[in-house]
Design a protein around this motif. Structure first.
Motif, PDB file in Angstrom:
ATOM      1  N   VAL A   1       0.805  -1.040   0.029  1.00 40.63           N
ATOM      2  CA  VAL A   1      -0.154   0.093   0.056  1.00 40.63           C
ATOM      3  C   VAL A   1       0.852   1.138   0.035  1.00 40.63           C
ATOM      4  CG1 VAL A   1      -0.167   0.192   2.564  1.00 40.63           C
ATOM      5  CG2 VAL A   1      -2.003   0.700   1.071  1.00 40.63           C
ATOM      6  N   ALA A   2       0.504   2.344  -0.400  1.00 41.91           N
ATOM      7  CA  ALA A   2       1.016   3.632  -0.381  1.00 41.91           C
ATOM      8  C   ALA A   2       0.297   4.496   0.189  1.00 41.91           C
ATOM      9  CB  ALA A   2       1.361   4.046  -1.855  1.00 41.91           C
ATOM     10  N   VAL A   3       0.880   5.738   0.960  1.00 36.49           N
ATOM     11  CA  VAL A   3       0.532   6.892   1.629  1.00 36.49           C
ATOM     12  C   VAL A   3       0.895   8.064   1.079  1.00 36.49           C
ATOM     13  CG1 VAL A   3      -0.041   7.866   3.765  1.00 36.49           C
ATOM     14  CG2 VAL A   3       0.074   5.403   3.744  1.00 36.49           C
ATOM     15  N   ASP A   4       0.281   8.914   0.845  1.00 33.03           N
ATOM     16  CA  ASP A   4       0.494  10.370   0.034  1.00 33.03           C
ATOM     17  C   ASP A   4       0.043  11.577   1.060  1.00 33.03           C
ATOM     18  OD1 ASP A   4       0.157  12.808  -1.345  1.00 33.03           O
ATOM     19  OD2 ASP A   4       1.383  11.524  -2.628  1.00 33.03           O
ATOM     20  N   PHE A   5       0.998  12.013   1.584  1.00 35.91           N
ATOM     21  CA  PHE A   5       0.816  13.235   2.313  1.00 35.91           C
ATOM     22  C   PHE A   5       1.935  14.494   1.501  1.00 35.91           C
ATOM     23  CE2 PHE A   5      -1.600  11.029   5.231  1.00 35.91           C
ATOM     24  CZ  PHE A   5      -2.469  11.991   6.072  1.00 35.91           C
TER      25      PHE A   5
ATOM     26  N   VAL B   1      -3.659   5.419   0.097  1.00 35.32           N
ATOM     27  CA  VAL B   1      -4.243   6.365   1.294  1.00 35.32           C
ATOM     28  C   VAL B   1      -3.752   7.742   1.018  1.00 35.32           C
ATOM     29  CG1 VAL B   1      -4.499   6.534   3.684  1.00 35.32           C
ATOM     30  CG2 VAL B   1      -4.559   4.413   2.733  1.00 35.32           C
ATOM     31  N   ILE B   2      -4.569   8.775   0.807  1.00 38.61           N
ATOM     32  CA  ILE B   2      -4.206  10.199   0.373  1.00 38.61           C
ATOM     33  C   ILE B   2      -4.754  11.165   1.509  1.00 38.61           C
ATOM     34  CG2 ILE B   2      -4.464  11.960  -1.278  1.00 38.61           C
ATOM     35  CD1 ILE B   2      -5.449   9.498  -3.444  1.00 38.61           C
TER      36      ILE B   2
ATOM     37  N   PRO C   1      -7.963   0.444  -5.642  1.00 42.40           N
ATOM     38  CA  PRO C   1      -8.952   0.960  -4.556  1.00 42.40           C
ATOM     39  C   PRO C   1      -7.936   2.191  -4.126  1.00 42.40           C
ATOM     40  CG  PRO C   1      -8.164  -0.884  -3.693  1.00 42.40           C
ATOM     41  CD  PRO C   1      -7.813  -0.986  -5.102  1.00 42.40           C
ATOM     42  N   CYS C   2      -8.517   3.457  -3.863  1.00 40.32           N
ATOM     43  CA  CYS C   2      -7.951   4.366  -3.270  1.00 40.32           C
ATOM     44  C   CYS C   2      -8.681   5.198  -2.201  1.00 40.32           C
ATOM     45  CB  CYS C   2      -7.549   5.605  -4.360  1.00 40.32           C
ATOM     46  SG  CYS C   2      -6.216   5.056  -5.639  1.00 40.32           S
ATOM     47  N   PHE C   3      -8.233   5.771  -1.262  1.00 37.86           N
ATOM     48  CA  PHE C   3      -8.974   6.384  -0.137  1.00 37.86           C
ATOM     49  C   PHE C   3      -8.197   7.786   0.159  1.00 37.86           C
ATOM     50  CE2 PHE C   3      -9.693   7.267   4.106  1.00 37.86           C
ATOM     51  CZ  PHE C   3     -10.925   7.248   4.270  1.00 37.86           C
ATOM     52  N   HIS C   4      -9.414   8.639   0.386  1.00 40.82           N
ATOM     53  CA  HIS C   4      -8.802   9.908   0.799  1.00 40.82           C
ATOM     54  C   HIS C   4      -9.755  10.580   1.666  1.00 40.82           C
ATOM     55  CE1 HIS C   4      -7.907  14.240   0.481  1.00 40.82           C
ATOM     56  NE2 HIS C   4      -9.418  14.827   0.328  1.00 40.82           N
ATOM     57  N   ALA C   5      -8.899  11.086   2.669  1.00 42.64           N
ATOM     58  CA  ALA C   5      -9.916  11.904   3.752  1.00 42.64           C
ATOM     59  C   ALA C   5      -9.347  13.392   3.772  1.00 42.64           C
ATOM     60  CB  ALA C   5      -9.602  11.025   5.174  1.00 42.64           C
TER      61      ALA C   5
END
Length: 206
Positions: free
Chosen positions: A40-44, A65-66, A86-90
């Motif tokens: 999985v990847a996380v983007d901040f 996860v963005i 699938p991607c997720f953003h909050a």
């Protein structure tokens, strides 16, 4: 999980890296190695960087996860659907911020008018913030947003509602970026089971 972290050395990323590793995840700097071989990847990062980062993950078949705000969510959703990833953003990963938005939505059904004041550190690129826009979108009526950028702030938001003879203020303060870690960890556990495309909102996972 092996996590590719975009923005590892940024204000949020440096805190997240420690929290992810403390939770047993292996964290790699995505800027150096990319998403290949990661679960999985996380983007901040920044709005100007997020599209290229996510596209690299989509090409590798890696869910993302963005936490970055200010990008074109509809366009990203279309690309993720086409890639079958699938991607997720909050807009905000702090659980308290999710509650603040929920309470503001409920209160706006009762009180006549509302305005939002969002306050962030002076280096935040986008204004209004993603959290304030997400809050306003959930509320009834046209809700003005006021943005403040000053040194010494982290991330803060007030929703002020008014009716005859009374006001109600709902405020959330992020005093440390550690507040985002629980929401990111929850998203990491969930993103692989989400449908292809972009799922938006931490409340969808709580």
């Amino acid at each position: 999980m092996r996590v590719a972290l975009y923005g590892r050395h940024g204000k949020v990323g440096s805190v997240l890296a420690a929290a992810l590793e403390a939770s047993g995840h292996e964290v790699v700097d995505a800027r150096d190695v990319g998403p290949d071989g990661c679960d999985v990847a996380v983007d901040f990062t920044t709005p100007s960087a997020v599209d290229a980062n996510v596209d690299a993950c989509l090409a590798a078949g890696v869910p993302v996860v963005i936490g970055t705000t200010g990008f074109d969510a509809d366009a990203l959703d279309a690309r993720a659907r086409e890639a079958g990833v699938p991607c997720f953003h909050a807009a905000n990963f702090a659980p308290g911020a999710v509650l603040m938005m929920r309470f503001a939505e409920e209160a706006s059904r009762v009180l006549e008018r509302a305005e939002i004041v969002e306050l962030h550190h002076e280096t935040k690129v986008d204004a209004p913030s993603g959290t304030s826009k997400a809050t306003a979108a959930r509320m009834h009526g046209d809700v003005p947003i006021h943005s403040v950028r000053l040194p010494g702030l982290v991330a803060h938001q007030e929703v002020i509602l008014g009716g005859p003879g009374e006001t109600l203020t709902i405020r959330h303060d992020t005093t440390s970026r550690e507040a985002f870690a629980p929401g990111v960890l929850r998203a990491l556990d969930a993103v692989g089971d989400l449908p292809p495309g972009l799922t938006v909102g931490l409340e969808r996972l709580l």
